[in-house]
Design an enzyme around this catalytic site. Structure first.
Site, PDB file in Angstrom:
ATOM      1  N   GLU A 129      -4.819   2.281  -4.091  1.00 39.12           N
ATOM      2  CA  GLU A 129      -3.352   2.429  -4.088  1.00 39.12           C
ATOM      3  C   GLU A 129      -2.732   1.220  -3.409  1.00 39.12           C
ATOM      4  O   GLU A 129      -1.703   1.298  -2.776  1.00 39.12           O
ATOM      5  CB  GLU A 129      -2.898   3.739  -3.410  1.00 39.12           C
ATOM      6  CG  GLU A 129      -3.872   4.338  -2.452  1.00 39.12           C
ATOM      7  CD  GLU A 129      -3.887   3.652  -1.091  1.00 39.12           C
ATOM      8  OE1 GLU A 129      -4.744   2.751  -0.931  1.00 39.12           O
ATOM      9  OE2 GLU A 129      -3.081   4.005  -0.218  1.00 39.12           O
ATOM     10  N   ASP A 149       0.851  -1.191   0.000  1.00 39.73           N
ATOM     11  CA  ASP A 149       0.000   0.000   0.000  1.00 39.73           C
ATOM     12  C   ASP A 149       0.887   1.242   0.000  1.00 39.73           C
ATOM     13  O   ASP A 149       1.835   1.344   0.785  1.00 39.73           O
ATOM     14  CB  ASP A 149      -0.904  -0.028   1.237  1.00 39.73           C
ATOM     15  CG  ASP A 149      -1.942   1.070   1.216  1.00 39.73           C
ATOM     16  OD1 ASP A 149      -3.132   0.765   1.033  1.00 39.73           O
ATOM     17  OD2 ASP A 149      -1.552   2.259   1.381  1.00 39.73           O
TER      18      ASP A 149
HETATM   19  P1  GH3 Z   1      -1.855   5.165   4.387  1.00 36.51           P
HETATM   20  O1  GH3 Z   1      -0.400   5.442   4.477  1.00 36.51           O
HETATM   21  O2  GH3 Z   1      -2.446   4.840   5.703  1.00 36.51           O
HETATM   22  O3  GH3 Z   1      -2.153   4.111   3.369  1.00 36.51           O
HETATM   23  O4  GH3 Z   1      -2.547   6.504   3.933  1.00 36.51           O
HETATM   24  P2  GH3 Z   1      -3.193   6.845   2.534  1.00 36.51           P
HETATM   25  O5  GH3 Z   1      -3.403   8.274   2.451  1.00 36.51           O
HETATM   26  O6  GH3 Z   1      -2.379   6.224   1.455  1.00 36.51           O
HETATM   27  O7  GH3 Z   1      -4.528   5.997   2.610  1.00 36.51           O
HETATM   28  P3  GH3 Z   1      -6.029   6.401   2.402  1.00 36.51           P
HETATM   29  O8  GH3 Z   1      -6.759   5.098   2.350  1.00 36.51           O
HETATM   30  O9  GH3 Z   1      -6.462   7.387   3.437  1.00 36.51           O
HETATM   31  O10 GH3 Z   1      -6.090   7.112   1.002  1.00 36.51           O
HETATM   32  C1  GH3 Z   1      -5.939   6.463  -0.181  1.00 36.51           C
HETATM   33  C2  GH3 Z   1      -6.202   7.447  -1.266  1.00 36.51           C
HETATM   34  O11 GH3 Z   1      -5.955   6.893  -2.561  1.00 36.51           O
HETATM   35  C3  GH3 Z   1      -7.619   7.926  -1.282  1.00 36.51           C
HETATM   36  C4  GH3 Z   1      -8.043   7.840  -2.730  1.00 36.51           C
HETATM   37  O12 GH3 Z   1      -8.648   9.014  -3.186  1.00 36.51           O
HETATM   38  C5  GH3 Z   1      -6.752   7.616  -3.456  1.00 36.51           C
HETATM   39  N1  GH3 Z   1      -6.929   6.859  -4.674  1.00 36.51           N
HETATM   40  C6  GH3 Z   1      -7.498   5.633  -4.832  1.00 36.51           C
HETATM   41  N2  GH3 Z   1      -7.489   5.271  -6.142  1.00 36.51           N
HETATM   42  C7  GH3 Z   1      -6.899   6.295  -6.821  1.00 36.51           C
HETATM   43  C8  GH3 Z   1      -6.607   6.510  -8.193  1.00 36.51           C
HETATM   44  O13 GH3 Z   1      -6.861   5.688  -9.091  1.00 36.51           O
HETATM   45  N3  GH3 Z   1      -5.990   7.666  -8.541  1.00 36.51           N
HETATM   46  C9  GH3 Z   1      -5.668   8.609  -7.599  1.00 36.51           C
HETATM   47  N4  GH3 Z   1      -5.065   9.709  -7.991  1.00 36.51           N
HETATM   48  N5  GH3 Z   1      -5.966   8.430  -6.296  1.00 36.51           N
HETATM   49  C10 GH3 Z   1      -6.557   7.294  -5.907  1.00 36.51           C
HETATM   50 MG    MG Z   2      -2.131   4.136   1.355  1.00 35.52          MG
HETATM   51 MG    MG Z   3      -5.006   1.896   1.070  1.00 33.70          MG
END
Ligand code: GH3
Ligand code: MG
Ligand code: MG
Ligand code: MG
Length: 322
Positions: A239, A196
């Protein structure tokens, strides 16, 4: 013997890649020569065989022609039997068969078509008629090529993640299952890595969603480069990525995860004019069919990932055995 002439050829018939090659199986040397020269003047690449057995041999080659002109009466293997063999093989892509013969009664025609020929031409035949009938064959083969391309494209879309090009979630889980079955048969084990991206939300918030997308693409690329050629990388969620590493023990899977972690930390990602530092956290587990299930291993890797996050991120944690 051969009648008919045609108006001046307008040059190449712009043959497509799969159906521009014609196999002519004909035992009459004179007729073979004439066919070759006509076909070449229409832009086809021609391979000739002097009997059915030789033609069958040519058809085993990887880039064998898809358009076949088979003489009915030939030594060794006649055109009808050759036709049947080609059809029994039921190979994909389809081969278009034009049967050529001096036989011309209705019953022969039916026999020829029943053997699997697509079309039938009686000797002596007209040059223009042959040309036109070949065009029909080519049209069918071209349609087929297009269909195959569409099918392949759909298959790719159904199994791959549109953004990163890695396997998508359902495909990577299917592949994990396939590896599980192989490992069960051979008594081997599979490494599972759940990854992640750390603080990815901040990347989006700071640099924008588009930059975030580019970071994901680059992260996936680095993962692919860091793993062995037969390891499988899939996008598990936003992610989050899952790596399936066949034939792997506990230490090897940790080493692999560590290589991925380093590949991220090593240098920032350049996206949209910004230099974006990224790190990942990883949880590893071993899937050994005699000891646990896919679900167990995924849950164990997930728990380990959670610990990696809790203990400060940018690190690899392995699940405790048992
Ligand atoms: P942590 O270190 O705990 O994993 O924190 P984090 O910020 O990585 O985790 P969190 O789950 O809070 O946020 C993940 C983010 O990833 C939120 C979401 O908007 C973003 N995301 C998910 N899929 C995509 C994508 O395809 N493109 C982009 N740009 N962002 C994405
Ligand atoms: Mg993350
Ligand atoms: Mg995540
Ligand atoms: Mg013959």
């Amino acid at each position: 013997m051969i009648k008919g002439e045609e108006p001046q050829s307008l040059g190449l018939e712009q043959p497509g890649p799969a159906c521009d090659r014609v196999l002519v199986a004909e035992d009459d040397a004179m007729f073979r020569k004439i066919l070759r020269s006509w076909l070449e003047s229409w832009g086809y690449q021609v391979t000739v065989a002097e009997d059915g057995a030789r033609a069958w041999q040519i058809l085993q080659e990887i880039r064998a022609p898809h358009l076949l002109i088979l003489d009915w009466i030939m030594p060794n293997l006649n055109g009808i039997d050759l036709c049947r063999r080609v059809r029994e093989r039921a190979s994909s892509p389809y081969q278009y068969i034009l049967l050529v013969t001096a036989k011309d009664d209705k019953q022969d025609l039916v026999r020829g078509l029943e053997a699997g020929a697509d079309d039938y031409l009686s000797k002596p035949f007209d040059r223009n008629e042959l040309r036109a009938r070949l065009r029909t064959g080519r049209r069918i083969l071209t349609l087929q090529d297009e269909q195959l391309k569409v099918r392949e494209e759909l298959r790719l879309q159904a199994t791959h993640d549109g953004l990163t090009g890695t396997w998508n979630r359902s495909a990577i889980l299917d592949l994990l299952h396939r590896e599980y079955e192989l490992a069960a048969r051979y008594g081997s084990a599979i490494g599972v890595i759940m990854l992640d991206v750390d603080h990815f939300k901040k990347v989006n918030d700071t640099y924008g969603h588009l930059a975030g997308d580019l970071v994901l693409i680059e992260a996936a690329r680095r993962m692919q480069q860091a793993v062995r050629s037969y390891d499988l990388v899939g996008r598990y969620g936003g992610e989050e990525f899952l790596v399936v590493s066949p034939d792997c023990d506990k230490v090897q899977v940790q080493v692999c995860a560590e290589r991925i972690r380093l590949a991220m930390e090593e240098r920032p990602v350049l996206a949209q004019g910004s230099s974006i530092a990224i790190t990942v956290s990883a949880g590893t587990a071993i899937l050994a069919p005699r000891l646990n299930t896919e679900k167990d291993a995924l849950a164990a890797a997930d728990t380990a990932l959670y610990r990696a996050k809790r203990e400060g991120r940018n690190q690899v944690v392995s699940c405790d055995p048992g």
